[in-house]
Design a protein around this motif. Structure first.
Motif, PDB file in Angstrom:
ATOM      1  N   ARG A  94      35.544 120.031  20.110  1.00 29.12           N
ATOM      2  CA  ARG A  94      34.564 120.768  19.279  1.00 29.12           C
ATOM      3  C   ARG A  94      33.165 121.047  19.714  1.00 29.12           C
ATOM      4  O   ARG A  94      32.123 121.261  19.135  1.00 29.12           O
ATOM      5  CB  ARG A  94      34.468 120.325  17.627  1.00 29.12           C
ATOM      6  CG  ARG A  94      35.744 120.713  17.253  1.00 29.12           C
ATOM      7  CD  ARG A  94      35.837 120.657  15.473  1.00 29.12           C
ATOM      8  NE  ARG A  94      37.026 120.672  15.269  1.00 29.12           N
ATOM      9  CZ  ARG A  94      37.584 120.313  13.877  1.00 29.12           C
ATOM     10  NH1 ARG A  94      36.649 119.266  13.405  1.00 29.12           N
ATOM     11  NH2 ARG A  94      38.719 120.383  13.707  1.00 29.12           N
ATOM     12  N   GLY A  95      32.777 120.456  20.989  1.00 24.56           N
ATOM     13  CA  GLY A  95      31.811 120.743  21.720  1.00 24.56           C
ATOM     14  C   GLY A  95      30.614 119.731  21.738  1.00 24.56           C
ATOM     15  O   GLY A  95      29.560 120.178  21.709  1.00 24.56           O
ATOM     16  N   CYS A  96      31.169 118.497  21.253  1.00 26.77           N
ATOM     17  CA  CYS A  96      29.800 117.745  21.328  1.00 26.77           C
ATOM     18  C   CYS A  96      29.783 117.060  22.693  1.00 26.77           C
ATOM     19  O   CYS A  96      30.540 117.170  23.571  1.00 26.77           O
ATOM     20  CB  CYS A  96      30.501 116.229  20.631  1.00 26.77           C
ATOM     21  SG  CYS A  96      30.702 116.429  18.878  1.00 26.77           S
ATOM     22  N   GLU A  97      28.498 116.517  22.952  1.00 27.69           N
ATOM     23  CA  GLU A  97      28.102 115.994  24.134  1.00 27.69           C
ATOM     24  C   GLU A  97      28.724 114.913  24.586  1.00 27.69           C
ATOM     25  O   GLU A  97      28.928 113.834  23.684  1.00 27.69           O
ATOM     26  CB  GLU A  97      26.573 115.783  24.089  1.00 27.69           C
ATOM     27  CG  GLU A  97      26.058 115.449  25.785  1.00 27.69           C
ATOM     28  CD  GLU A  97      24.619 115.703  25.958  1.00 27.69           C
ATOM     29  OE1 GLU A  97      24.075 116.470  25.300  1.00 27.69           O
ATOM     30  OE2 GLU A  97      24.147 114.802  26.904  1.00 27.69           O
ATOM     31  N   LEU A  98      29.425 114.405  25.665  1.00 24.95           N
ATOM     32  CA  LEU A  98      30.085 113.465  26.108  1.00 24.95           C
ATOM     33  C   LEU A  98      29.294 112.189  26.517  1.00 24.95           C
ATOM     34  O   LEU A  98      28.401 112.491  27.055  1.00 24.95           O
ATOM     35  CB  LEU A  98      31.148 113.798  27.254  1.00 24.95           C
ATOM     36  CG  LEU A  98      32.229 114.761  26.674  1.00 24.95           C
ATOM     37  CD1 LEU A  98      32.977 115.084  27.831  1.00 24.95           C
ATOM     38  CD2 LEU A  98      33.180 114.179  25.674  1.00 24.95           C
ATOM     39  N   ASN A  99      29.717 110.984  26.295  1.00 19.99           N
ATOM     40  CA  ASN A  99      29.324 109.843  26.803  1.00 19.99           C
ATOM     41  C   ASN A  99      29.830 109.496  28.391  1.00 19.99           C
ATOM     42  O   ASN A  99      31.031 109.736  28.413  1.00 19.99           O
ATOM     43  CB  ASN A  99      29.222 108.867  26.108  1.00 19.99           C
ATOM     44  CG  ASN A  99      28.387 108.911  24.821  1.00 19.99           C
ATOM     45  OD1 ASN A  99      27.344 109.276  24.643  1.00 19.99           O
ATOM     46  ND2 ASN A  99      29.204 108.480  23.633  1.00 19.99           N
ATOM     47  N   VAL A 100      29.148 108.926  28.901  1.00 23.40           N
ATOM     48  CA  VAL A 100      29.768 108.307  30.465  1.00 23.40           C
ATOM     49  C   VAL A 100      29.509 107.085  30.571  1.00 23.40           C
ATOM     50  O   VAL A 100      28.592 106.674  30.287  1.00 23.40           O
ATOM     51  CB  VAL A 100      29.404 109.340  31.681  1.00 23.40           C
ATOM     52  CG1 VAL A 100      27.600 109.064  31.805  1.00 23.40           C
ATOM     53  CG2 VAL A 100      29.818 108.830  32.911  1.00 23.40           C
ATOM     54  N   GLY A 101      30.648 106.358  31.017  1.00 23.91           N
ATOM     55  CA  GLY A 101      30.547 104.817  31.307  1.00 23.91           C
ATOM     56  C   GLY A 101      32.027 104.222  31.268  1.00 23.91           C
ATOM     57  O   GLY A 101      33.051 104.959  30.758  1.00 23.91           O
ATOM     58  N   GLY A 102      31.964 103.280  32.086  1.00 28.62           N
ATOM     59  CA  GLY A 102      33.447 102.756  32.282  1.00 28.62           C
ATOM     60  C   GLY A 102      34.439 103.455  32.798  1.00 28.62           C
ATOM     61  O   GLY A 102      35.527 103.299  32.766  1.00 28.62           O
ATOM     62  N   GLY A 103      34.113 104.321  33.742  1.00 34.55           N
ATOM     63  CA  GLY A 103      34.905 105.260  34.535  1.00 34.55           C
ATOM     64  C   GLY A 103      35.595 106.481  33.800  1.00 34.55           C
ATOM     65  O   GLY A 103      36.346 106.886  34.314  1.00 34.55           O
ATOM     66  N   ILE A 104      35.049 106.680  32.474  1.00 32.36           N
ATOM     67  CA  ILE A 104      35.470 107.753  31.827  1.00 32.36           C
ATOM     68  C   ILE A 104      34.643 108.428  31.294  1.00 32.36           C
ATOM     69  O   ILE A 104      33.435 107.941  31.047  1.00 32.36           O
ATOM     70  CB  ILE A 104      36.747 107.390  30.710  1.00 32.36           C
ATOM     71  CG1 ILE A 104      36.045 106.412  29.773  1.00 32.36           C
ATOM     72  CG2 ILE A 104      37.837 106.466  31.323  1.00 32.36           C
ATOM     73  CD1 ILE A 104      36.663 106.351  28.528  1.00 32.36           C
ATOM     74  N   TYR A 105      34.616 109.779  30.583  1.00 31.28           N
ATOM     75  CA  TYR A 105      33.950 110.384  29.942  1.00 31.28           C
ATOM     76  C   TYR A 105      34.307 110.089  28.280  1.00 31.28           C
ATOM     77  O   TYR A 105      35.604 110.437  28.101  1.00 31.28           O
ATOM     78  CB  TYR A 105      33.871 112.017  30.244  1.00 31.28           C
ATOM     79  CG  TYR A 105      33.532 111.913  31.613  1.00 31.28           C
ATOM     80  CD1 TYR A 105      32.214 111.390  31.930  1.00 31.28           C
ATOM     81  CD2 TYR A 105      33.990 113.211  32.217  1.00 31.28           C
ATOM     82  CE1 TYR A 105      31.875 111.932  33.499  1.00 31.28           C
ATOM     83  CE2 TYR A 105      33.664 113.372  33.624  1.00 31.28           C
ATOM     84  CZ  TYR A 105      32.480 112.486  34.256  1.00 31.28           C
ATOM     85  OH  TYR A 105      32.176 112.792  35.253  1.00 31.28           O
ATOM     86  N   SER A 106      33.659 109.836  27.276  1.00 33.39           N
ATOM     87  CA  SER A 106      34.166 109.600  26.017  1.00 33.39           C
ATOM     88  C   SER A 106      33.274 110.515  24.825  1.00 33.39           C
ATOM     89  O   SER A 106      32.111 110.437  25.055  1.00 33.39           O
ATOM     90  CB  SER A 106      34.253 108.127  25.491  1.00 33.39           C
ATOM     91  OG  SER A 106      33.047 107.611  25.782  1.00 33.39           O
TER      92      SER A 106
END
Ligand code: FES
Length: 146
Positions: A94-106
Motif C-alpha cells: 500500500r505504498g509505505c516507505e520501507l526501512n532498511v536494516g539487517g540485510g532486508i527491507y521491511s
C-alpha cells in the motif's frame, strides 16, 4: 544488593546480551549519498560508501539516494565486490516507505519484507519492489532511471 537479587539481575543481563548484540549488528546508520543526474541516470560516486575515521576506512553496505524523479528514496545496496542493486523504498502493498536494516527491507505498516534485490520475502505484499539497472563507470555507480 543481596545474593538472590544480584543473580537475578545478572541472569537477565546474560539473557538480553544476544538480543542486544543482534540488534546492534543490524543497526547500520542511514546515510543519504550525494548524487547528480545526467540524462536518464542517477550518478553516485563509489566513495559515498566509504567511512573514513582517523586512518581507517570502512565501507557502508548501503546508501540511500534521493531524486526528484521518484517520490521515495532509492536504496543502493552493495551485494558483491562490484555489484550493486537499486530498489525503490516504496512498499508494493500500500505504498509505505520501507526501512532498511539487517540485510532486508521491511515495511513498518503491515510487515512485508523484501530482500536486497527487491524480491518479496514476506507478505502481505505480493509484488517485488521497483528496481533499477546499475552499472559502474569511472568510480561512479550509474542508476538507470526509467
Ligand atoms: S504497505 Fe507495506 S505491508 Fe502494507
Amino acid at each position: 544488593m543481596d545474593r538472590k537479587k544480584f543473580l537475578k539481575t545478572c541472569g537477565m543481563g546474560l539473557i538480553g546480551l544476544p538480543f542486544a548484540s543482534a540488534l546492534l549488528t543490524s543497526c547500520e546508520s542511514i546515510y543519504y549519498a550525494t548524487s547528480s543526474i545526467k540524462n536518464n541516470s542517477l550518478i553516485v560516486p563509489l566513495s559515498e560508501f566509504e567511512i573514513v575515521k582517523k586512518n581507517t576506512t570502512t565501507y557502508r553496505t548501503f546508501v540511500l539516494v534521493k531524486t526528484s524523479r521518484e517520490d521515495f528514496p532509492i536504496c543502493l545496496y552493495k551485494t558483491g565486490d562490484h555489484e550493486y542493486t537499486a530498489s525503490l523504498m516504496k512498499c508494493t502493498h500500500r505504498g509505505c516507505e520501507l526501512n532498511v536494516g539487517g540485510g532486508i527491507y521491511s515495511c513498518p505498516c503491515h510487515g512485508s519484507e523484501f530482500d536486497t534485490k527487491g524480491g518479496v520475502l514476506e507478505g502481505p505484499a505480493d509484488q517485488d519492489l521497483k528496481t533499477f539497472k546499475t552499472s559502474i563507470q569511472n568510480e561512479n555507480i550509474y542508476i538507470e532511471l526509467s
